[in-house]
Design an enzyme around this catalytic site. Structure first.
Site, PDB file in Angstrom:
ATOM      1  N   ASP A  23       0.824  -1.213   0.000  1.00 20.57           N
ATOM      2  CA  ASP A  23       0.000   0.000   0.000  1.00 20.57           C
ATOM      3  C   ASP A  23       0.859   1.265   0.000  1.00 20.57           C
ATOM      4  OD1 ASP A  23      -2.288   1.464   0.011  1.00 20.57           O
ATOM      5  OD2 ASP A  23      -2.814   1.084   2.094  1.00 20.57           O
ATOM      6  N   HIS A  40       2.592   3.200  -9.073  1.00 21.65           N
ATOM      7  CA  HIS A  40       2.460   1.736  -9.232  1.00 21.65           C
ATOM      8  C   HIS A  40       3.694   1.163  -9.944  1.00 21.65           C
ATOM      9  CE1 HIS A  40      -1.466   1.945  -7.606  1.00 21.65           C
ATOM     10  NE2 HIS A  40      -2.022   2.556  -8.634  1.00 21.65           N
ATOM     11  N   LEU A 134      10.991 -20.849  -4.183  1.00 16.67           N
ATOM     12  CA  LEU A 134      10.002 -19.912  -3.618  1.00 16.67           C
ATOM     13  C   LEU A 134       8.737 -19.952  -4.470  1.00 16.67           C
ATOM     14  CD1 LEU A 134       9.103 -17.332  -1.926  1.00 16.67           C
ATOM     15  CD2 LEU A 134      10.240 -15.984  -3.687  1.00 16.67           C
TER      16      LEU A 134
HETATM   17  C1  FPP Z   1      -2.144   0.074  -3.267  1.00 22.49           C
HETATM   18  O1  FPP Z   1      -1.639   1.382  -3.223  1.00 22.49           O
HETATM   19  C2  FPP Z   1      -1.554  -0.627  -4.395  1.00 22.49           C
HETATM   20  C3  FPP Z   1      -2.253  -1.237  -5.388  1.00 22.49           C
HETATM   21  C4  FPP Z   1      -3.722  -1.259  -5.459  1.00 22.49           C
HETATM   22  C5  FPP Z   1      -1.557  -1.875  -6.521  1.00 22.49           C
HETATM   23  C6  FPP Z   1      -0.356  -2.694  -6.169  1.00 22.49           C
HETATM   24  C7  FPP Z   1       0.425  -2.926  -7.395  1.00 22.49           C
HETATM   25  C8  FPP Z   1       1.769  -2.896  -7.493  1.00 22.49           C
HETATM   26  C9  FPP Z   1       2.679  -2.743  -6.350  1.00 22.49           C
HETATM   27  C10 FPP Z   1       2.490  -2.981  -8.779  1.00 22.49           C
HETATM   28  C11 FPP Z   1       2.118  -4.043  -9.715  1.00 22.49           C
HETATM   29  C12 FPP Z   1       2.132  -5.422  -9.183  1.00 22.49           C
HETATM   30  C13 FPP Z   1       2.664  -6.459  -9.840  1.00 22.49           C
HETATM   31  C14 FPP Z   1       2.452  -7.860  -9.352  1.00 22.49           C
HETATM   32  C15 FPP Z   1       3.469  -6.269 -11.032  1.00 22.49           C
HETATM   33  P1  FPP Z   1      -2.619   2.596  -3.475  1.00 22.49           P
HETATM   34  O2  FPP Z   1      -2.691   2.878  -4.915  1.00 22.49           O
HETATM   35  O3  FPP Z   1      -3.957   2.318  -2.845  1.00 22.49           O
HETATM   36  O4  FPP Z   1      -1.888   3.760  -2.715  1.00 22.49           O
HETATM   37  P2  FPP Z   1      -2.560   4.939  -1.878  1.00 22.49           P
HETATM   38  O5  FPP Z   1      -3.297   4.286  -0.729  1.00 22.49           O
HETATM   39  O6  FPP Z   1      -1.384   5.741  -1.419  1.00 22.49           O
HETATM   40  O7  FPP Z   1      -3.457   5.697  -2.798  1.00 22.49           O
END
Ligand code: FPP
Length: 242
Positions: A23, A40, A134
């Site tokens: 997050d 992201h 893994l």
């Molecule tokens: C939450 O942060 C994150 C996500 C919903 C997406 C997670 C994806 C990745 C880390 C990258 C892609 C993954 C792979 C497997 C290649 P948020 O966007 O809710 O952040 P915020 O709470 O600060 O708005």
């Protein structure tokens, strides 16, 4: 292994299964005046480093929350960019992980995913299914409640057809996307939020939780080791007495 605060990792007590809610990508980007999608992308770079770090530490299973069933409600552009990132990740996965014993699995609903992504998931899963090091599990279009709904529906079918007559915890566990995968020992959530947001709700029943303020793109190997050291300081009683 010595960290800044002089704490050491006990290499004989590495959590077998680590789950991560990655997050804070959006906030990381906002702080820099960048688009959420750049956050992201940076988060995806962090993920590559953390997969390697888990592999080096001897973690057996790593499950990450990449996209929830609720994330479809985000702006169209952000969803499209996330899907592109996931597709790119899957396409390059084997090249990136070459030489390492890392198996890739994807859990979640296939519904609503593009044909191209489904094809890549099937390809990468098949090509890595023999690997024993893994197990890297990507939760994509995943929701814990949806997972339970599917499991219950399948159980009802099996009861009706006479395949099973009694329902116990194993029967339910075996019908989840995570069938055959041990429950997480440690769940890490970055960015200061303290909730599990529909992630592995059945499986996390005795999992140790670790919350840290670091935003996911800034999370590094030392932060991972700090989480593991915190886990190693816990007394796990699984409802019993020690
Ligand atoms: C939450 O942060 C994150 C996500 C919903 C997406 C997670 C994806 C990745 C880390 C990258 C892609 C993954 C792979 C497997 C290649 P948020 O966007 O809710 O952040 P915020 O709470 O600060 O708005």
């Amino acid at each position: 292994m010595l960290l800044k605060n002089n704490n050491k990792i006990d290499e004989s007590n590495i959590p077998g299964h680590i789950a991560i809610i990655m997050d804070g990508n959006g906030r990381w980007a906002k702080k820099r005046g960048l688009s959420r999608s750049i956050g992201h992308k940076e988060g995806s770079r962090t993920l590559k480093k953390i997969v390697e770090a888990c592999y080096k530490l001897g973690v057996k299973y790593l499950t990450v929350y990449a996209f929830s069933t609720e994330n479809w409600s985000r702006p169209r552009e952000e969803v499209d960019d996330l899907m592109k990132l996931l597709l790119e990740y899957l396409k390059n996965a084997e090249r990136e992980l070459k030489g390492k014993n890392i198996r890739i699995r994807v859990i979640g609903e296939k519904k609503n995913l593009s044909e191209e992504i489904i094809k890549e998931i099937e390809r990468v899963q098949k090509n890595t299914e023999h690997i024993k090091g893994l197990d890297f599990i990507i939760a994509l279009n995943y929701g814990g409640r949806q997972e339970l709904v599917e499991a219950v529906s399948n159980i009802v079918k099996d009861v009706k057809s006479g395949l099973i007559s009694e329902i116990d915890e194993d029967i339910i566990s075996q019908r989840l996307y995570t069938s055959g995968i041990p429950d997480p020992d440690l769940l890490i959530r970055t960015s200061g939020e303290m909730r599990i947001s529909n992630f592995l709700i059945w499986q996390c029943c005795y999992t140790e939780f670790y919350f840290c303020d670091v935003l996911w793109p800034d999370f590094n190997e030392d932060n991972l080791k700090e989480a593991i050291i915190s886990y190693q300081g816990r007394q796990r009683r699984f409802g019993g007495v020690k």
